[in-house]
Design a protein around this motif. Structure first.
Motif, short mmCIF file in Angstrom:
data_model
loop_
_atom_site.label_atom_id
_atom_site.label_comp_id
_atom_site.label_asym_id
_atom_site.label_seq_id
_atom_site.Cartn_x
_atom_site.Cartn_y
_atom_site.Cartn_z
N GLN A 121 -31.56 43.32 -1.95
CA GLN A 121 -32.83 43.23 -1.22
C GLN A 121 -34.01 42.96 -2.14
N ARG A 122 -33.73 42.74 -3.39
CA ARG A 122 -34.79 42.65 -4.39
C ARG A 122 -35.67 41.42 -4.19
N GLY A 123 -35.07 40.31 -3.82
CA GLY A 123 -35.84 39.08 -3.64
C GLY A 123 -36.91 39.24 -2.59
N GLY A 247 -50.40 30.40 5.59
CA GLY A 247 -49.14 29.67 5.44
C GLY A 247 -48.40 30.08 4.18
N MET A 248 -49.14 30.34 3.12
CA MET A 248 -48.52 30.79 1.87
C MET A 248 -47.92 32.18 2.02
N PHE A 249 -48.61 33.05 2.75
CA PHE A 249 -48.08 34.40 2.99
C PHE A 249 -46.73 34.34 3.70
N VAL A 250 -46.65 33.50 4.73
CA VAL A 250 -45.39 33.33 5.44
C VAL A 250 -44.33 32.77 4.50
N ASN A 253 -42.69 35.34 2.07
CA ASN A 253 -41.73 36.26 2.68
C ASN A 253 -40.47 35.55 3.17
N VAL A 254 -40.62 34.33 3.67
CA VAL A 254 -39.44 33.56 4.07
C VAL A 254 -38.60 33.21 2.84
N PHE A 255 -39.26 32.79 1.77
CA PHE A 255 -38.53 32.44 0.56
C PHE A 255 -37.92 33.67 -0.10
N GLY A 256 -38.50 34.85 0.13
CA GLY A 256 -37.86 36.07 -0.35
C GLY A 256 -36.51 36.27 0.29
N LEU A 257 -36.43 36.02 1.60
CA LEU A 257 -35.15 36.11 2.31
C LEU A 257 -34.19 35.02 1.83
N ILE A 258 -34.73 33.81 1.64
CA ILE A 258 -33.90 32.71 1.15
C ILE A 258 -33.34 33.03 -0.23
N ALA A 302 -45.33 26.86 -1.62
CA ALA A 302 -45.88 27.39 -2.87
C ALA A 302 -45.57 28.87 -3.02
N ALA A 303 -44.31 29.21 -2.85
CA ALA A 303 -43.87 30.61 -2.89
C ALA A 303 -43.18 30.96 -4.21
#
Length: 389
Positions: A121-123, A247-250, A253-258, A302-303
């Protein structure tokens, strides 16, 4: 302590981004050239670069909590002091000194989460904390819209506000147990260049340098570009950038899951390549509606900074984790110190749009360089370098 880390890094972002929003007004008020305006941003990033080793070394020797509090206090004091800045030269100096504090926050909060969350879950955990950066951008945009053209008051309020994360960290943070358990002998900054870590340190710094050069070149001049080249009023620019930062905030968090799904390395390549493709589309957009919608799309990709937090933290052993991760990321920020100045000079001849396209090119190079770093999925953290007395 995710929320406390989130708030601490949000203020780090706020302090950095206030200058971008205020720069057009500061230039007009002080009669600065484009190059001089770029020098203010350069001074901030140079301070961050200089702190790349000192802040990490301090955290690895004296603890994550203490290092975070010192970093917050330093940039808060020197940002608030801008309210009475008497000259351009002193302004540059204060931005450099504030940068010395700003450089420590990213490495400490990233390391803290890496050491307190399970690998699976670290990402997403690190990405959530670092997604506070665009939220800091939203707050900076709102404060700027409310307080400009009084840029002195803007910086004063931003600096004094650092009391909030200082209290949160001081009262609620506990020291990293992983750091406390492994701390034996003093850490030397040179350990990140030991044979077993040298390649990782060097390549990590190269990737971060390329990415940060593109990122800070774009973020510093984007508000000015929208006003000067696209003819958008300052109040509307603040709204555009608020939407962009959401948009960057989203994206963070999406790229964290990815990243937890496909690995930090692959997610970083995807993020950097995405910016390289979408930023040029944003630059060539002809009307305001297109700019309004393409902004969040470009910002979504830009994540990379959020993924860097988990990836670089895992790239180094606990003993030198903050030193190594902070060095790579903040050396990148230090290199990027020359981006605002370089692009400011480029803009004088070719226009800011051309400079932003150059930034996209740096992102593409960062994506390519990232492929040479290891994929850490399922890998055991590299052993700590041997210590000689």
């Amino acid at each position: 302590m995710l929320i406390g880390s989130f708030v601490a890094y949000m203020f780090d972002a706020l302090e950095i981004l206030l200058l971008s929003f205020a720069l057009p007004v500061i230039r007009a008020d002080l009669g600065l050239t484009t190059t001089q305006g770029g020098l203010l941003a350069t001074a901030t990033l140079l301070g961050i670069g200089v702190s790349s080793l000192t802040a990490g070394w301090f955290a690895d020797n004296y603890g994550r909590k203490r290092a975070l509090m010192v970093s917050l206090a330093v940039f808060g004091v020197f940002t608030a002091a801008i309210v009475v800045v008497p000259s351009f030269t002193m302004f540059v100096l204060l931005r450099f000194l504030a940068g010395m504090g700003l450089g420590g926050v990213w490495g400490v909060v990233s390391t803290y989460v890496v050491e307190t969350w399970p690998a699976a879950q670290r990402g997403r955990a690190v990405a959530f904390v670092l997604s506070s950066f665009p939220i800091g951008g939203v707050v900076a945009a709102l404060l700027s819209g409310a307080l400009l053209p009084d840029w002195r008051l803007l910086f004063f309020i931003g600096g004094v506000g650092v009391v909030i994360p200082l209290v949160l960290v001081g009262v609620f943070f506990r020291e990293s147990a992983e750091w406390a358990e492994q701390k034996t002998t003093p850490v030397k900054a040179a350990e990140i260049f030991a044979p077993e870590l040298r390649k990782r340190t060097s390549l990590g710094a190269v990737v971060a340098g390329l990415a940060m050069f593109g990122a800070w070149g774009a973020s510093t001049w984007l508000p000015t570009y929208l006003q000067a080249d696209k003819g958008i009023p300052a109040a509307t620019v603040a709204m555009f950038l608020t939407v962009l930062n959401l948009g960057m905030f989203v994206g963070y968090n999406v790229f964290g899951l990815i990243a937890d799904r496909i690995g930090r390395k692959n997610a970083l390549v995807l993020s950097l390549a995405g910016v390289a493709v979408t930023l040029p589309l944003y630059v060539v957009a002809a009307d305001r509606t297109a700019l309004l919608w393409l902004g969040p799309l470009f910002a979504f990709f830009a994540a990379y900074a959020g993924i860097f937090g988990a990836y670089l933290g895992e790239l180094f052993p606990t003993r030198v984790r903050t030193t190594g991760a902070g060095f790579c990321y903040n050396i990148g920020r230090g290199v990027s110190a020359f981006a605002p100045l370089t692009l400011g000079a480029l803009a004088a001849g070719a226009g800011l749009g051309a400079g932003l396209l150059v930034c996209a090119g740096f992102m593409a190079c960062a994506a390519i360089a990232m492929t040479f770093l290891p994929d850490l999925r399922g890998a055991t953290t590299v052993r700590a370098p041997s210590v000689r007395g």
